[in-house]
Design an enzyme around this catalytic site. Sequence first.
Site, PDB file in Angstrom:
ATOM      1  N   ASP A 175      -1.252   6.649 -11.028  1.00 16.26           N
ATOM      2  CA  ASP A 175      -1.217   5.251 -10.591  1.00 16.26           C
ATOM      3  C   ASP A 175      -1.665   4.301 -11.705  1.00 16.26           C
ATOM      4  O   ASP A 175      -1.964   4.731 -12.823  1.00 16.26           O
ATOM      5  CB  ASP A 175      -2.080   5.108  -9.321  1.00 16.26           C
ATOM      6  CG  ASP A 175      -1.444   4.193  -8.283  1.00 16.26           C
ATOM      7  OD1 ASP A 175      -0.711   3.277  -8.675  1.00 16.26           O
ATOM      8  OD2 ASP A 175      -1.705   4.386  -7.080  1.00 16.26           O
ATOM      9  N   ASP A 230       4.472  -0.841  -3.688  1.00 18.87           N
ATOM     10  CA  ASP A 230       4.434   0.084  -2.551  1.00 18.87           C
ATOM     11  C   ASP A 230       5.395  -0.330  -1.430  1.00 18.87           C
ATOM     12  O   ASP A 230       5.531  -1.509  -1.115  1.00 18.87           O
ATOM     13  CB  ASP A 230       3.016   0.137  -1.956  1.00 18.87           C
ATOM     14  CG  ASP A 230       2.090   1.000  -2.793  1.00 18.87           C
ATOM     15  OD1 ASP A 230       2.472   1.402  -3.909  1.00 18.87           O
ATOM     16  OD2 ASP A 230       0.957   1.255  -2.329  1.00 18.87           O
TER      17      ASP A 230
END
Length: 410
Positions: A175, A230
């Site tokens: 991430d 996301d």
Amino acid sequence: MERRKVDDTSLVKLMMCFLLSSLMLMGAVSSSVSDKEQQLIRRNLLANGLGLTPPMGWNSWNHFYCNINEKVIKETADALVSTGLSKLGYTYVNIDDCWAEIARDTKGYLVPKNSTFPSGIKALADYVHSKGLKLGIYSDAGYFTCSKTMPGSLGHEEQDARTFASWGIDYLKYDNCFNGGSRPTVRYPVMSRALMKAGRPIFFSLCEWGDLHPALWGFKLGNSWRTTNDIADTWDSMMSRADMNEVYAEHARPGGWNDPDMLEVGNGGMTTDEYIVHFSIWAISKAPLLLGCDVRNMTKETMEIVANKEVIAINQDPLGVQAKKVRSEGDQEIWAGPLSGYRFALLLVNRGPRKYTTTAYWDDIGIPPKSIVEARDLWEHKTLKTRFTGNITATMGSHTCKLYVLKSVS
Ligand SMILES: *[C@@H]1O[C@H](CO)[C@@H](O)[C@H](O)[C@H]1NC(C)=O
Ligand SMILES: *[C@@H]1O[C@H](CO)[C@@H](O)[C@H](O)[C@H]1NC(C)=O
Ligand SMILES: *[C@@H]1O[C@H](CO)[C@@H](O)[C@H](O)[C@H]1NC(C)=O
């Protein structure tokens, strides 16, 4: 003639201007990336032989967020096997954020969270491997992961890569939170190199959110790269991820895939028809097929979507070409892409609020004009009796799609 010449000159001026500004832009980019780093990026850092077709499996985030523990992970592995999904290719069992203690140990190692992963990650990997599955883990190219409940790997890349390899990890989602503001093209190559050095083939999933167009540089560093922020479990979120991801279709290929984020199928925020559109677009886009629902508790409808062998086969087709939106008229869209064996995947989508009839032409798809074509409807599971010449037409309700495999018969 004279006038034409004047036009040409101004065009040349315009092009010079564009060239100059591009050069200036490149200069600005390279001044913040050192020569050494540029060399690293130019070479292919990750030659792990993985991801020849898009990865398939499950990830904990979309359903469980931080509420994970070793029991959930083990039961999910069990469920992937007992449902038959592992046989269809869903083999990665991927732990997302929140699996580690907030602090490293005195020697700087990541520590699995004692309250939720008391047996440790190595034991979990052994368990998952014993079922014929693979274990994935999560870290971050920053000082903390996005949940801020555990450390990131920035500055600890080699140590963490060695740790993951020693545990038997097969997949790393990496991430981009709390990164201190440095460029991803500086931070991500360090982990690619560390993974190679650690010596275990680990699928490397760059989760950079599409900020710096990772499709343009991700292939040298990872096996997939997120092209979007996301996903959420809504029609609008899902379709907007699909649109953003489609822009980069040319950059997907065996070994490196565009990633519009994990599946929401089965999480309850969309209708069954909408989930069918979701799964169809992910499949033809050669996106990772990572289930994001509770595999231990799927409805029959969810299972029928994610276990559709023919749709999975499009995703896993050896040609590895991502389908594109070849034409749209308002809310009606035609997506198409080539498959192995001179076949084509064709997806008609009705994004609008009403029933609509749409026609796709051979010219849209790239099929030679006079071809007579046989069409297989992958959601109806039948080959249509009609042979088609020049076009194929379908009527679709709101937020539904038709997915065909087309094959010339003469
Ligand atoms: C982990 O938690 C258990 C109780 O839940 C405790 O007995 C044990 O000492 C803890 N281990 C570590 C390393 O903190
Ligand atoms: C299983 O899924 C249903 C909805 O499909 C939900 O109502 C139920 O709470 C779930 N059960 C568990 C144990 O999560
Ligand atoms: C589709 O093709 C058929 C046969 O070639 C033709 O008769 C028909 O007019 C076409 N339909 C459209 C909407 O162009």
